[in-house]
Each structure stands twice: as C-alpha cells, then as structure tokens.
Design a protein around this motif. Structure first.
Motif, PDB file in Angstrom:
ATOM      1  N   ILE A 289      -5.697 -10.890   4.428  1.00 41.40           N
ATOM      2  CA  ILE A 289      -5.535 -11.469   3.093  1.00 41.40           C
ATOM      3  C   ILE A 289      -4.702 -10.509   2.247  1.00 41.40           C
ATOM      4  N   MET A 290      -3.646 -11.008   1.624  1.00 34.98           N
ATOM      5  CA  MET A 290      -2.801 -10.208   0.742  1.00 34.98           C
ATOM      6  C   MET A 290      -2.819 -10.865  -0.629  1.00 34.98           C
ATOM      7  N   LEU A 291      -3.265 -10.098  -1.617  1.00 37.19           N
ATOM      8  CA  LEU A 291      -3.520 -10.662  -2.933  1.00 37.19           C
ATOM      9  C   LEU A 291      -2.976  -9.718  -3.995  1.00 37.19           C
ATOM     10  N   VAL A 292      -2.233 -10.274  -4.974  1.00 35.67           N
ATOM     11  CA  VAL A 292      -1.718  -9.497  -6.089  1.00 35.67           C
ATOM     12  C   VAL A 292      -2.328 -10.040  -7.370  1.00 35.67           C
ATOM     13  N   GLU A 363     -18.947 -21.874   0.936  1.00 38.36           N
ATOM     14  CA  GLU A 363     -19.445 -20.919   1.933  1.00 38.36           C
ATOM     15  C   GLU A 363     -19.124 -19.485   1.504  1.00 38.36           C
ATOM     16  N   GLU A 364     -20.066 -18.575   1.694  1.00 39.38           N
ATOM     17  CA  GLU A 364     -19.837 -17.153   1.405  1.00 39.38           C
ATOM     18  C   GLU A 364     -19.136 -16.493   2.591  1.00 39.38           C
ATOM     19  N   ARG A 365     -18.061 -15.786   2.267  1.00 35.08           N
ATOM     20  CA  ARG A 365     -17.348 -15.023   3.296  1.00 35.08           C
ATOM     21  C   ARG A 365     -17.251 -13.567   2.821  1.00 35.08           C
ATOM     22  N   TRP A 366     -17.752 -12.615   3.656  1.00 34.58           N
ATOM     23  CA  TRP A 366     -17.682 -11.199   3.294  1.00 34.58           C
ATOM     24  C   TRP A 366     -16.290 -10.654   3.618  1.00 34.58           C
ATOM     25  N   ILE A 367     -15.695  -9.947   2.626  1.00 37.50           N
ATOM     26  CA  ILE A 367     -14.346  -9.411   2.780  1.00 37.50           C
ATOM     27  C   ILE A 367     -14.375  -7.901   2.529  1.00 37.50           C
ATOM     28  N   ALA A 368     -13.701  -7.147   3.412  1.00 36.29           N
ATOM     29  CA  ALA A 368     -13.497  -5.703   3.216  1.00 36.29           C
ATOM     30  C   ALA A 368     -12.140  -5.513   2.554  1.00 36.29           C
ATOM     31  N   TRP A 369     -12.153  -4.965   1.327  1.00 32.50           N
ATOM     32  CA  TRP A 369     -10.929  -4.863   0.526  1.00 32.50           C
ATOM     33  C   TRP A 369     -10.392  -3.430   0.501  1.00 32.50           C
ATOM     34  N   ASN A 370      -9.063  -3.319   0.570  1.00 30.44           N
ATOM     35  CA  ASN A 370      -8.340  -2.085   0.255  1.00 30.44           C
ATOM     36  C   ASN A 370      -7.467  -2.392  -0.953  1.00 30.44           C
ATOM     37  N   THR A 371      -7.702  -1.696  -2.053  1.00 31.07           N
ATOM     38  CA  THR A 371      -6.995  -2.008  -3.298  1.00 31.07           C
ATOM     39  C   THR A 371      -6.207  -0.804  -3.781  1.00 31.07           C
ATOM     40  N   SER A 372      -5.068  -1.094  -4.412  1.00 29.98           N
ATOM     41  CA  SER A 372      -4.216  -0.037  -4.943  1.00 29.98           C
ATOM     42  C   SER A 372      -3.457  -0.585  -6.140  1.00 29.98           C
ATOM     43  N   ILE A 373      -3.190   0.269  -7.136  1.00 29.02           N
ATOM     44  CA  ILE A 373      -2.477  -0.193  -8.322  1.00 29.02           C
ATOM     45  C   ILE A 373      -0.989  -0.337  -8.018  1.00 29.02           C
ATOM     46  N   LEU A 374      -0.323  -1.210  -8.764  1.00 20.41           N
ATOM     47  CA  LEU A 374       1.122  -1.396  -8.688  1.00 20.41           C
ATOM     48  C   LEU A 374       1.718  -0.896  -9.989  1.00 20.41           C
ATOM     49  N   SER A 375       2.688   0.021  -9.907  1.00 20.96           N
ATOM     50  CA  SER A 375       3.308   0.599 -11.108  1.00 20.96           C
ATOM     51  C   SER A 375       4.812   0.406 -11.048  1.00 20.96           C
ATOM     52  N   ASN A 376       5.442   0.312 -12.237  1.00 22.65           N
ATOM     53  CA  ASN A 376       6.899   0.234 -12.284  1.00 22.65           C
ATOM     54  C   ASN A 376       7.492   1.644 -12.276  1.00 22.65           C
ATOM     55  N   LYS A 377       8.823   1.731 -12.428  1.00 26.70           N
ATOM     56  CA  LYS A 377       9.488   3.028 -12.327  1.00 26.70           C
ATOM     57  C   LYS A 377       9.112   3.970 -13.468  1.00 26.70           C
ATOM     58  N   ASN A 378       8.615   3.412 -14.576  1.00 25.75           N
ATOM     59  CA  ASN A 378       8.200   4.247 -15.704  1.00 25.75           C
ATOM     60  C   ASN A 378       6.751   4.712 -15.578  1.00 25.75           C
ATOM     61  N   GLY A 379       6.086   4.273 -14.509  1.00 21.54           N
ATOM     62  CA  GLY A 379       4.700   4.654 -14.309  1.00 21.54           C
ATOM     63  C   GLY A 379       3.703   3.733 -14.970  1.00 21.54           C
ATOM     64  N   ASP A 380       4.182   2.653 -15.595  1.00 17.21           N
ATOM     65  CA  ASP A 380       3.282   1.691 -16.237  1.00 17.21           C
ATOM     66  C   ASP A 380       2.641   0.796 -15.184  1.00 17.21           C
ATOM     67  N   ILE A 381       1.324   0.595 -15.302  1.00 20.02           N
ATOM     68  CA  ILE A 381       0.601  -0.236 -14.341  1.00 20.02           C
ATOM     69  C   ILE A 381       0.935  -1.707 -14.580  1.00 20.02           C
ATOM     70  N   GLU A 382       1.306  -2.407 -13.528  1.00 18.34           N
ATOM     71  CA  GLU A 382       1.655  -3.822 -13.625  1.00 18.34           C
ATOM     72  C   GLU A 382       0.623  -4.724 -12.971  1.00 18.34           C
ATOM     73  N   GLY A 383      -0.224  -4.164 -12.121  1.00 12.04           N
ATOM     74  CA  GLY A 383      -1.223  -5.003 -11.478  1.00 12.04           C
ATOM     75  C   GLY A 383      -1.942  -4.272 -10.363  1.00 12.04           C
TER      76      GLY A 383
END
Length: 647
Positions: A289-292, A363-383
């Motif tokens: 699963i790929m989610l933004v 239905e409940e589905r258990w998901i193992a997530w790896n999450t990381s922030i997305l930043s622009n070139k100025n270092g501002d967090i976008e998502g």
C-alpha cells in the motif's frame, strides 16, 4: 787557486721548482674550465687552451688585451668593482658575461684568487660556462610566471603553508582568487591565513581545523572535505577543498590545497536528492500500500494495492480524510497523535507502527505502516508518505501463538508444582530411612556383622544419592516456577573453594584423583554463598565422576576487573564437540541408556547454568575427547541488588 762550493741544495731546489712548474702547467693546460692569469691592472699574463676555445681567440690575441676588454660592455664596470674587492678579500666568486670574438655574450661563473706569478702579484681566474644553468633558470622563471597566470585565471583558490613545530602555519600563500572567493577588496587578504579563517562558518571551523591536523599527520594522502564560508556582506557559500601534506627536501612539513565554490552545485545536488529520495520511496513501496497524506490528513494519492485492500476505487478515496473514513473509531486518536508527532518534530527517519483499517465491507485489516515526512527544497513539510503491508494473517497467527504459549507455561508450571510436591512427599520418609540407616551403621543399637554392615552402608549411600536427586529436582522446579531468590552476602571466595575441596577429597580419594587449587587468598565476593557452593559441588563432582583413576583436577580463580574468573580442569574422558552445547539442558545426558557407566540424572549442569545466570554471570565448556574437560565460569564480584527472583 780554486774555491769549491757545495750547490747540491740549490740544484735540488731548482729541480723541485721545475717539477712544480711542470705540474702547474699540466693542470693549467688540461683543466676543463677556462683559466686566465692577469696582473693587478688587468693585463693578461697567461691563458690556457680552454680559454682560447671559449672566447674564439688565440693565445696572442688574448695576451694583447686587458681582462676588462674580455667582458661584455654592460658588465665591465661591475667587474672593476668586483676586482677591487678581490684585492681586499684575496678570494671571490661572482657571475659575469665573457664576450667572445664573434660578439656573443657567454654567462660564466668566475672563481678568483690572488697569487704570486713570476715574481709579481697577479689574479688567477677560473671561468666556468653556466649557459645551461642560466637557460634552466630562465625556463623555470617563465614556468613560474605561466603558473601564476594560470592560477590567476582559474576560479579556484590555491594555497600553501609550512607547518611549524608548534603546529602553527608559517610562510603561508593564498592565490589572488582568495579575495574574490571571500568577497573582499583586492589585496585585503594577502597571504594572511588567520584572516581567511575568520570567514569560515563558526559551526564548521572546529571540523576544518581537525581535518587540517589529520592531513598534516597522514602525509602524502589526498583528503577532501566541505565547509561553509560567510562573506562580509552576509552571503553564505559552500566550498569544496582538497589538501595534501608532505615533507620537503629540508625536512619541513608543508601542506597544499585548492578550494572551489560549490554553492550552486550544492543547491542543485540537494534538489536532486529530494527528487531522487521521493522517487525511490515510491519505487520501494510499489508492491505494498502506498499512501500520500497532506498535513491535514487528507488522502492526496494512493496506489492500486491500497485501493485493492480497502475495496474502493481511487476516486472514492482521494480527497477524503484518512482517519475519519478508513480507521476504526477506537484507533483514530492514537493514529492522529502519531501523525501530529511526526509533523511537529520534523522527523527525517522512517517511523513504524501497526493499526487496523476498515475496508468497504466493514472488515478489519491489520496494516504494518512505515511513514516518513515529505519536504520541499526549502525544508517545509508538505505531507506524509506511508507504505503499508497487510499483516492480518500474521496477527491471527501471533494471537494463536500467544494462546499456545500461555497454555504451555501453565502446563509447565503445573508440572513443576507437581514435581515439587512429589519431591517433598518423597523426602520426608527418605530422611527417616537415611537417619535410621545411619544409626544402624554406627552400631548405636549393637554390633553388626560384615554382611549387615555392607547392606546398611548401601542403604545409607543409596538414600543420600536419592536425596540429592530429589533436592536437585526441587531446585529445578523452584527455578521453573520462578520462586528462587538470591540471598546475597559478602564472603571470601577462596574460603568457599577450600571448603568444597575438603568435602570432595573423600570422593576423589576413591579413584586416587588429586584436587589442586590455584587462587588468590583475598578474593571477596558478594552473592548467594549457598548457590555458589552448589555450583562448585556439581562441577567438581562431575570432574571426579568422569575422570580417570590416578587423574587430576586443577581449580583456578582470580579477580579480573571486579569479575571472578573460575576454571575447573580435569584429565578425564572428555566430551564430544557436538554434545557440548546440549549439556546445560535439563535432564540431558550423553549416555542415555539404562546401563550407563557413570550414572547421574542430567540436572546438575542445568542448575549450574541457572545459578550462574541468576548472578548475571556466564558459564561455558571446552573439551577434547580422551584428553579432558575445562569448565569456565565468570561471576561478578558484586551483585547490584540484595535478592532477585530468576526469570
């Protein structure tokens, strides 16, 4: 009348003078350098053949001229001054130009000395052609000029310094580009390194000095590094520097380097890294699963795998709030806090967590997530970028495994409690058997015949062995039931060791086995004394049991860094290498047949391992078949807590 006079000495002097003059002429004419002799007025008195060849004149032509006339016009006045100084110093060396017959000026090095020649004071001059040397010097000067022109035309700083014995930099050099690099007026810096260091970013200056010191120590090794420069107008640059050190012919340590401005390249590189990292993250999670999500928690993008697990079409997911629409209510607050933490802390690393989601059919589905922030070139967090893997089946398996583990632990505890109860029930009548057999053996109620004594002794020994087995089972059961504690006290380990040896001597004597101790007398230990005695009893009794007749046992102990190191070495039958790892398992025996040669129940070593572990120590065995066995134990000299229940 005649007068006779002895002129032998006069003849000898004349002959010696002739010989000396002959040698002088030989050296004079066969020299590789041009030689001229002239009086104090400059009149040439004599020249050798090389001088004639050198100037292109014959001997008579040279003798008719003054030595001044033989020198190029531009150097005649200087020669006159040099000759005046020669009359005072008696010897001198200087350079000048000799004028040949065809008008060519030839550079020479003149070595001059005042001599006596034919009863008058004269000058002996030896001229050496230095045309090649002068040409080399000219080329070197041209090369240096070209090098400086090239250095000046390149947008890079070239620098050099000698390293003094105290580590400071002396004889420093900075190329002209330094002024441009540091943004100062021309000539401000000069070769002042201290001033150039003042433009280095304060946070980078310690690292720069450390790097320079490393380069000085690692002779002839090229190093590169980066740091920031702050110009007087506040502009910040990134520079890239390469440097190397060596030792010159005079033994002085020198350091050379180049510095270039990489600010633009750094900016481009950082942008490429951001784009590459983003593309790489998408690629890495393409089969899960790929989610933004944006900073508000709304879905910006989801891949096909995500739509498949959720059971929705992409358009039904994008734009909706993730927490409100796809998470179970009792998990929403936890996930929202995780997202807030990730965004507020601007964490660069990937965070891992697990939570259930709700698909389209409820239905409940258990998901193992790896999450990381997305930043622009100025270092501002976008998502936030999330990659998830469906672990529902794994979760079910883990739940079943936990249930099975609990059941197993309950069964094991019941077994331990049963063994403990049974052992207590057996020990009570057994103590009576041992006690009465001991009374009979000591003939308290009357004398015994030989057969009665033998049977009574067998009853007593068998009872003692059975009691030992029951006690070991009780200890093992207590450990498995997690009720065993350490009762710590401070004691001399050497005293305990001697006491155990004393108790083991009768058993060892039956096989004529010697027991030797090599230990310090003042080894203090804080631990459970009874358990330490039990550890030693079990190990030494094994060393006796599996030893050969007339064998030996050596026990060593010493305190190393507040840790007691013990070894018990015997000369017994040894242990197969493949069996060593299993020896500490409860009830395990190498010879498991009913007709074993050495007896035992497989509990002793298991208890040793447990008791050593309770003391936060370590135990291991080294052995060779037919040679012997050595057991090693490490025990802390002090326990940090007075008593502890073993887990």
């Amino acid at each position: 009348m005649a007068i006779l006079r002895d002129i032998t000495k006069k003849k000898e002097m004349v002959n010696a003078l002739k010989t000396s003059e002959k040698k002088f002429r030989n050296i004079f004419n066969n020299s590789n350098d041009a030689i001229a002799i002239y009086d104090l007025k400059g009149n040439v008195l004599e020249v050798n053949e090389i001088a004639c060849e050198f100037t292109g004149r014959n001997r008579n032509e040279i003798l008719q001229n003054s030595i001044i006339d033989m020198v190029s016009p531009g150097y005649r006045a200087r020669l006159t001054e040099d000759l005046k100084q020669l009359y005072e110093d008696k010897y001198s060396i200087f350079e000048t130009f000799i004028l040949s017959k065809d008008g060519v000026s030839i550079p020479v090095e003149l070595s001059n000395r005042i001599i006596e020649y034919e009863n008058q004071t004269a000058v002996l001059s030896i001229a050496r052609d230095i045309t090649e040397r002068k040409e080399s010097e000219r080329k070197l000067k041209e090369s240096e000029t070209k090098y400086r022109e090239v250095v000046s035309s390149i947008d890079a700083l070239f620098w050099k310094a000698d390293v003094a014995e105290d580590g400071s930099f002396i004889n420093t050099y900075l190329s002209p580009f330094a002024d441009k690099l540091y943004g100062v007026e021309k000539g401000i810096l000069g070769n002042d390194w201290a001033k150039s260091f003042s433009y280095v970013h304060p946070d980078d200056l310690p690292g720069l000095f450390q790097k320079l010191n490393e380069i000085i120590k690692e002779r002839y090794s090229l190093n590169n590094y980066e740091y920031r420069v702050i110009r007087p107008d506040g502009t910040q640059l990134w520079v890239y520097e390469k440097a190397i050190s060596n030792v010159n012919s005079e033994g002085a340590v020198q350091i050379f380097g180049t510095t270039v401005d990489i600010t633009e390249l750094k900016t481009i590189h950082d942008e490429l890294v951001v784009e590459r990292d983003l593309a790489q993250k998408y690629f890495d999670v393409a089969k899960v699963i790929m989610l933004v999500l944006n900073t508000n928690g709304n879905v910006v993008q989801i891949n096909k795998k995500g739509c498949e697990v959720l059971g929705y079409e992409e358009e039904d997911i994008v734009g909706k709030n993730w927490s409100e629409n796809f998470l179970l209510e009792y998990f929403r607050e936890q996930v929202e806090k995780q997202m807030e933490y990730l965004l507020s802390n601007n964490k660069k690393k990937i965070e891992y967590h697990e939570n259930p989601i709700l698909n389209s059919v409820g239905e409940e589905r258990w998901i193992a997530w790896n999450t990381s922030i997305l930043s622009n070139k100025n270092g501002d967090i976008e998502g936030i970028l999330c990659s998830g893997q469906d672990i529902t089946e794994r979760k079910l398996f883990e739940e079943n495994l936990v249930d099975a583990k609990i059941t197993s632990e309950l069964a094991n505890r019941s077994k331990s409690e049963f063994l403990a109860n049974m052992s207590h029930e057996l020990r009570t009548p057994l103590n009576s058997v041992i006690g009465f057999s001991d009374v009979l053996y000591n003939e308290t109620f009357g004398e015994l015949n030989e057969k009665q004594r033998k049977y009574t002794e067998n009853i007593h020994k068998s009872g003692q062995n059975l009691l030992k087995i029951i006690n070991n089972i009780l200890d093992l059961s207590a450990i498995e039931a997690r009720t065993t504690e350490l009762n710590c006290e401070t004691f001399f380990f050497s005293d305990v060791l001697k006491e155990v040896r004393k108790n083991m001597i009768p058993l060892a004597t039956q096989k004529n086995i010697s027991i030797d101790i090599d230990t310090e007398d003042m080894i203090l230990m804080n631990g459970d004394k009874n358990k330490v005695i039990q550890i030693l009893n079990n190990l030494i009794s094994n060393a006796i049991k599996f030893n050969n007749n007339d064998g030996s046992i050596l026990i060593k102990a010493q305190n190393i860094d507040n840790e007691i190191n013990i070894s018990i070495m015997d000369t017994g039958i040894g242990i197969p290498e493949k069996e060593i790892e299993k020896l500490f398992d409860p009830f395990y025996q190498i010879d498991g047949s009913t007709s074993r040669d050495y007896g035992g129940n497989g509990i002793g070593l298991a208890l040793v391992k447990y008791f050593v572990g309770m003391h936060k120590g370590d135990v291991w065995i080294e052995s060779q078949e037919g040679i012997g066995t050595e057991v090693h134990i490490k025990l802390p000299a002090e326990q940090k807590i007075a008593s502890r229940i073993v887990n």
